[in-house]
Design a protein around this motif. Structure first.
Motif, mmCIF file in Angstrom:
data_model
loop_
_atom_site.group_PDB
_atom_site.id
_atom_site.type_symbol
_atom_site.label_atom_id
_atom_site.label_comp_id
_atom_site.label_asym_id
_atom_site.label_seq_id
_atom_site.Cartn_x
_atom_site.Cartn_y
_atom_site.Cartn_z
ATOM 1 N N LEU A 44 -26.379 -7.053 47.494
ATOM 2 C CA LEU A 44 -27.376 -7.544 46.546
ATOM 3 C C LEU A 44 -26.780 -7.668 45.150
ATOM 4 N N ALA A 45 -26.043 -6.642 44.721
ATOM 5 C CA ALA A 45 -25.438 -6.661 43.389
ATOM 6 C C ALA A 45 -24.402 -7.772 43.268
ATOM 7 N N ALA A 46 -23.560 -7.929 44.282
ATOM 8 C CA ALA A 46 -22.535 -8.972 44.248
ATOM 9 C C ALA A 46 -23.163 -10.361 44.261
ATOM 10 N N GLY A 47 -24.210 -10.541 45.059
ATOM 11 C CA GLY A 47 -24.883 -11.832 45.109
ATOM 12 C C GLY A 47 -25.535 -12.192 43.785
ATOM 13 N N ASN A 48 -26.202 -11.212 43.164
ATOM 14 C CA ASN A 48 -26.832 -11.470 41.866
ATOM 15 C C ASN A 48 -25.795 -11.760 40.788
ATOM 16 N N THR A 49 -24.686 -11.043 40.819
ATOM 17 C CA THR A 49 -23.636 -11.268 39.826
ATOM 18 C C THR A 49 -23.008 -12.645 40.000
ATOM 19 N N LEU A 109 -41.015 -8.921 33.835
ATOM 20 C CA LEU A 109 -39.775 -8.177 34.002
ATOM 21 C C LEU A 109 -39.717 -7.457 35.339
ATOM 22 N N GLU A 110 -40.822 -7.401 36.050
ATOM 23 C CA GLU A 110 -40.858 -6.782 37.372
ATOM 24 C C GLU A 110 -41.003 -7.825 38.475
ATOM 25 N N SER A 111 -40.596 -9.035 38.157
ATOM 26 C CA SER A 111 -40.669 -10.146 39.108
ATOM 27 C C SER A 111 -39.341 -10.889 39.110
ATOM 28 N N PRO A 112 -39.147 -11.864 40.002
ATOM 29 C CA PRO A 112 -37.905 -12.648 39.990
ATOM 30 C C PRO A 112 -37.642 -13.359 38.668
ATOM 31 N N SER A 113 -38.661 -13.548 37.851
ATOM 32 C CA SER A 113 -38.468 -14.192 36.546
ATOM 33 C C SER A 113 -37.597 -13.355 35.618
ATOM 34 N N ALA A 114 -37.414 -12.075 35.935
ATOM 35 C CA ALA A 114 -36.556 -11.226 35.105
ATOM 36 C C ALA A 114 -35.139 -11.769 35.047
ATOM 37 N N PHE A 115 -34.702 -12.433 36.118
ATOM 38 C CA PHE A 115 -33.358 -13.022 36.135
ATOM 39 C C PHE A 115 -33.213 -14.059 35.032
ATOM 40 N N TRP A 116 -34.220 -14.886 34.840
ATOM 41 C CA TRP A 116 -34.151 -15.946 33.834
ATOM 42 C C TRP A 116 -34.307 -15.393 32.432
ATOM 43 N N VAL A 117 -35.011 -14.285 32.294
ATOM 44 C CA VAL A 117 -35.077 -13.615 30.990
ATOM 45 C C VAL A 117 -33.693 -13.106 30.605
ATOM 46 N N LEU A 118 -33.025 -12.473 31.564
ATOM 47 C CA LEU A 118 -31.669 -11.987 31.311
ATOM 48 C C LEU A 118 -30.717 -13.146 31.045
ATOM 49 N N MET A 119 -30.862 -14.234 31.765
ATOM 50 C CA MET A 119 -30.024 -15.416 31.552
ATOM 51 C C MET A 119 -30.231 -15.986 30.156
ATOM 52 N N ALA A 120 -31.493 -16.063 29.721
ATOM 53 C CA ALA A 120 -31.785 -16.585 28.387
ATOM 54 C C ALA A 120 -31.153 -15.712 27.306
ATOM 55 N N LEU A 121 -31.194 -14.403 27.479
ATOM 56 C CA LEU A 121 -30.571 -13.498 26.513
ATOM 57 C C LEU A 121 -29.057 -13.703 26.472
ATOM 58 N N GLU A 200 -34.905 -6.301 41.734
ATOM 59 C CA GLU A 200 -33.718 -6.646 42.516
ATOM 60 C C GLU A 200 -33.041 -7.934 42.052
ATOM 61 N N SER A 201 -33.746 -8.785 41.326
ATOM 62 C CA SER A 201 -33.144 -10.036 40.849
ATOM 63 C C SER A 201 -32.118 -9.807 39.754
ATOM 64 N N ILE A 202 -32.180 -8.668 39.067
ATOM 65 C CA ILE A 202 -31.210 -8.370 38.006
ATOM 66 C C ILE A 202 -30.433 -7.082 38.306
ATOM 67 N N TYR A 203 -30.371 -6.732 39.594
ATOM 68 C CA TYR A 203 -29.534 -5.590 40.001
ATOM 69 C C TYR A 203 -28.103 -6.100 40.148
ATOM 70 N N MET A 204 -27.250 -5.768 39.172
ATOM 71 C CA MET A 204 -25.908 -6.321 39.080
ATOM 72 C C MET A 204 -24.856 -5.322 39.587
ATOM 73 N N LEU A 205 -23.614 -5.800 39.661
ATOM 74 C CA LEU A 205 -22.518 -4.931 40.086
ATOM 75 C C LEU A 205 -22.364 -3.733 39.169
ATOM 76 N N GLN A 206 -22.672 -3.913 37.885
ATOM 77 C CA GLN A 206 -22.564 -2.789 36.959
ATOM 78 C C GLN A 206 -23.558 -1.692 37.300
ATOM 79 N N HIS A 207 -24.739 -2.072 37.802
ATOM 80 C CA HIS A 207 -25.693 -1.058 38.262
ATOM 81 C C HIS A 207 -25.106 -0.271 39.435
ATOM 82 N N PHE A 208 -24.518 -1.005 40.379
ATOM 83 C CA PHE A 208 -23.921 -0.356 41.548
ATOM 84 C C PHE A 208 -22.806 0.599 41.129
#
Length: 250
Positions: A44-49, A109-121, A200-208
């Motif tokens: 999951l982390a590798a895929g999101n990254t 922030l608790e939905s898949p939209s959190a990924f796009w929030v992180l992307m925008a930042l 889970e949409s923003i669970y990155m390799l750094q979290h792992f």
């Protein structure tokens, strides 16, 4: 210094990735790699990254290139705009996240939209530096090439495709490397937005990596570190080889 503080520690991490037991004293071969690759959390982390990189880097370069071309054509206020777009680099991450949390509902922030929030930042924080980098590259392109192309009847798109982009390729390549490096720094925003276990949409390799470090699972940590570093090393080597071939052709 490079050997002592970078190459030697990385070599130790590689050796730890093949070990098992206290201090990784027992040779385990590829067993640690098999366990990590079979881990759902790592996949999951590798895929999101990978998704973050494949979407974020092209968007970053396109936005920065468009802004750089616009600033190059706009003489009035160009210096002010060039300085203004660098402001996100000096704003503390915590203050940015506090503003985001005030403006965006917690449900987002608790939905898949959190990924796009992180992307925008990520885009907002990094496009200014890449823009300035591309502006420097654009300033090195001789104006005579554009004048000659105009005489031959070339339009704006043809000038961009056949003059600007080929001559700007070294700056774009360097911007790609910088963008990849800075993308891993987005973990700070992801951690502040969602903590150790965000959506889970923003669970990155750094979290792992961080979670395995806190759990003292050094074998999994070493394997994940090696597998994270290898793609970065390969991309960097590819960029360097491309630039070396370009220099030889010139």
């Amino acid at each position: 210094g490079t050997f002592l503080f970078f190459a030697l520690p990385f070599g130790m991490v590689v050796s730890y990735s093949f070990g098992m037991g206290g201090g990784q004293s027992h040779f385990a071969g590829l067993e640690n790699y098999r366990k990590v690759l079979s881990s759902q959390a790592f996949r999951l982390a590798a895929g999101n990254t990978a998704k973050f990189l494949l979407i974020g880097i092209p968007l970053l370069l396109v936005i920065a290139l468009c802004v750089a071309l616009l600033l190059r054509q706009t003489l009035f206020g160009r210096k002010l705009c060039s300085n203004t777009i660098l402001i996100p680099l000096v704003i503390p991450i915590a203050s940015i996240v506090m503003v985001v949390e005030k403006l965006i509902p917690a449900q987002v922030l608790e939905s898949p939209s959190a990924f796009w929030v992180l992307m925008a930042l990520y885009l907002w924080k990094n496009f200014g530096y890449i823009t300035v980098l591309l502006l420097a590259g654009l300033s090195m392109i001789p104006q005579g090439l554009y004048d000659a192309a105009a005489i031959e009847g070339a339009n704006g798109v043809q000038k961009l495709w056949h003059i600007t982009l080929p001559l700007l390729l070294p700056s774009l390549a360097f911007g790609t490397v910088i963008g990849i490096i800075n993308s891993f720094k987005s973990y700070r925003e992801a951690f502040l937005l969602g903590g150790r276990y965000p959506h889970e949409s923003i669970y990155m390799l750094q979290h792992f990596l961080n979670n395995n470090f806190e759990n003292l699972n050094y074998a999994r940590l070493a394997v994940a570190s090696v597998m994270t570093a290898l793609p970065i090393i390969l991309v960097t080597l590819a960029v360097l080889l491309i630039r070396r071939k370009e220099h030889k052709s010139l």
